[in-house]
Design an enzyme around this catalytic site. Structure first.
Site, mmCIF file in Angstrom:
data_model
loop_
_atom_site.group_PDB
_atom_site.id
_atom_site.type_symbol
_atom_site.label_atom_id
_atom_site.label_comp_id
_atom_site.label_asym_id
_atom_site.label_seq_id
_atom_site.Cartn_x
_atom_site.Cartn_y
_atom_site.Cartn_z
ATOM 1 N N ASP A 127 0.811 -1.227 0.000
ATOM 2 C CA ASP A 127 0.000 0.000 0.000
ATOM 3 C C ASP A 127 0.844 1.277 0.000
ATOM 4 O O ASP A 127 0.315 2.352 -0.271
ATOM 5 C CB ASP A 127 -0.922 0.021 1.225
ATOM 6 C CG ASP A 127 -1.928 -1.116 1.205
ATOM 7 O OD1 ASP A 127 -2.147 -1.684 0.125
ATOM 8 O OD2 ASP A 127 -2.485 -1.434 2.271
ATOM 9 N N ARG A 162 -17.383 -1.162 -23.471
ATOM 10 C CA ARG A 162 -17.887 -1.266 -22.105
ATOM 11 C C ARG A 162 -17.089 -0.350 -21.180
ATOM 12 O O ARG A 162 -15.916 -0.068 -21.442
ATOM 13 C CB ARG A 162 -17.693 -2.685 -21.571
ATOM 14 C CG ARG A 162 -18.638 -3.686 -22.134
ATOM 15 C CD ARG A 162 -18.230 -5.075 -21.676
ATOM 16 N NE ARG A 162 -19.180 -6.066 -22.113
ATOM 17 C CZ ARG A 162 -18.887 -7.338 -22.309
ATOM 18 N NH1 ARG A 162 -17.653 -7.780 -22.119
ATOM 19 N NH2 ARG A 162 -19.822 -8.185 -22.684
HETATM 20 O O1 F6P Z 1 -1.480 -5.269 3.620
HETATM 21 C C1 F6P Z 1 -2.371 -4.328 3.183
HETATM 22 C C2 F6P Z 1 -3.425 -4.911 2.314
HETATM 23 O O2 F6P Z 1 -2.823 -5.277 1.133
HETATM 24 C C3 F6P Z 1 -4.618 -3.959 2.101
HETATM 25 O O3 F6P Z 1 -4.525 -3.146 0.979
HETATM 26 C C4 F6P Z 1 -5.786 -4.892 2.037
HETATM 27 O O4 F6P Z 1 -6.968 -4.286 2.484
HETATM 28 C C5 F6P Z 1 -5.377 -5.979 2.971
HETATM 29 O O5 F6P Z 1 -3.981 -6.069 2.885
HETATM 30 C C6 F6P Z 1 -6.038 -7.306 2.691
HETATM 31 O O6 F6P Z 1 -5.341 -8.304 3.340
HETATM 32 P P1 F6P Z 1 -5.885 -9.720 3.812
HETATM 33 O O7 F6P Z 1 -7.013 -10.091 2.912
HETATM 34 O O8 F6P Z 1 -4.706 -10.592 3.662
HETATM 35 O O9 F6P Z 1 -6.292 -9.578 5.238
#
Ligand code: F6P
Length: 341
Positions: A127, A162
């Site tokens: 992120d 689309r």
């Molecule tokens: O580590 C951050 C991230 O990639 C976020 O962007 C996302 O919301 C989250 O992890 C999802 O992670 P998981 O599904 O592994 O809990």
């Protein structure tokens, strides 16, 4: 010196490159012994280890995921968690712990430092939302994957005229959406930092169709419509209290279909963005972080995190690194808006 290493939170391409660098420099240059702890903070909590000698890190540089495993375990939600970690480290004769993680893992590292454990942090997250470092490794790989997906989706969107909505990761920060959207020539980019108007999105979509092209809309999972709330895929929370997001892409594709009358589809990239081999940039950044982290441990410079500032690797206080998330500033978002519609 005996050094422990763990990887916590969501996995991320480049974790193995950090582990390899810690072991190579620690063992070969400083004569250290390195112990891997499995599954994030669960490892030192429960004494789950993996020996990390030179052979164990052979051939892992380009491998995605983490050879140590990861979890979102929060020791401060476990009775006597910090004391149990201290006890494990004492039993294993570990003098320093290198914690590789994002805001949650490093938040625990900061608290443990205050509780007397010698910890050095390494920032990771696709992120790119950790403060105090210009970039985290994993971000470049995620942006490449999302950009490639946008390029592929564009040709099928054009063939069928689309609207294609691409949902990317980014709970509180829209860095992946911003960078992949700019790189992929998206016609709308929506980030958590700027609530969006559905009418405005429909306007941009219509303008794109009027020019005889098919619009691509990149939306971060944490983006919210004006006056609305985050769209949740489930009501579940993890042990750091984060809800699981997901669903804004499908919701938005439906809204676009209704207000423009155009056919629209949504694609959720999800964990594809986190899987597989890291880019060369991420391998280099992760390697440099690993080398500098083991040096910080050697110097006894605990309570710090290695960080990228420009092209230099520096040490910053964990307290500074975890104080505030690094979100997309308005002026960066406004740059991308030049290409909307
Ligand atoms: O580590 C951050 C991230 O990639 C976020 O962007 C996302 O919301 C989250 O992890 C999802 O992670 P998981 O599904 O592994 O809990």
């Amino acid at each position: 010196m005996r050094i422990g290493v763990l990887t916590g939170g969501g996995d991320c391409p480049g974790l193995n490159a950090v582990i390899r660098a810690v072991v190579r420099r620690g063992v070969e240059v400083h004569g250290d012994t390195v112990i891997g702890y499995r599954n994030g903070w669960q490892g030192p909590l429960e004494g789950l280890t993996k020996p990390l000698d030179l052979d164990a890190v052979e051939d892992i540089l380009a491998r995605g995921g983490t050879v140590l495993g990861s979890s979102r375990t929060n020791p401060y939600r476990v009775d006597g968690g910090a004391a149990r970690i201290k006890q494990t480290l004492a039993e294993h004769g570990v003098d320093a712990l290198i914690a590789i993680g994002g805001e949650d893992t490093l938040g625990v590292a900061r608290q443990l430092t205050e509780d007397g454990v010698g910890v050095v942090g390494v920032p990771k997250t696709i992120d790119n939302d950790l403060g105090a470092t210009d970039y985290t490794f994993g971000f470049d790989t995620a942006v490449h994957i999302a950009t490639e997906a946008i390029d592929r989706l564009r040709t099928t969107a054009e063939s069928h005229r689309r609207a294609l909505v691409v949902e990317v990761m980014g709970r509180h920060a829209g860095w992946i959406a911003l960078h992949s959207g700019i790189a992929g020539g998206a016609n709308v980019i929506l980030v958590p930092e700027q609530p969006f108007s559905v009418d405005q999105v429909c306007d941009w979509v219509t303008r794109r169709f009027e020019r005889q092209f098919a619009p691509i809309i990149v939306v971060a999972e944490g983006a919210v419509p004006e006056g609305g709330a985050e769209l949740l895929s489930t009501g579940e929370t993890d042990s750091f209290g984060h809800v699981r997001l997901g669903g804004v892409g499908t919701w938005l594709a439906d809204q676009i279909g209704r207000c423009t009358g155009a056919e629209s589809r949504a694609v959720v990239l999800g964990h594809i963005q986190r899987g597989g081999t890291p880019t060369a940039y991420d391998r280099v950044l992760a390697t440099r972080f690993g080398l500098h982290a083991v040096d910080a441990a050697r110097d006894g410079d605990f309570g710090t995190m290695v960080a990228l500032r420009g092209t230099e690797i520096v040490r910053v206080k964990l307290a500074e690194a975890t104080a505030e998330l690094k979100t997309v500033p308005l002026e960066r978002y406004e740059e991308a808006q030049a290409f909307f519609g």
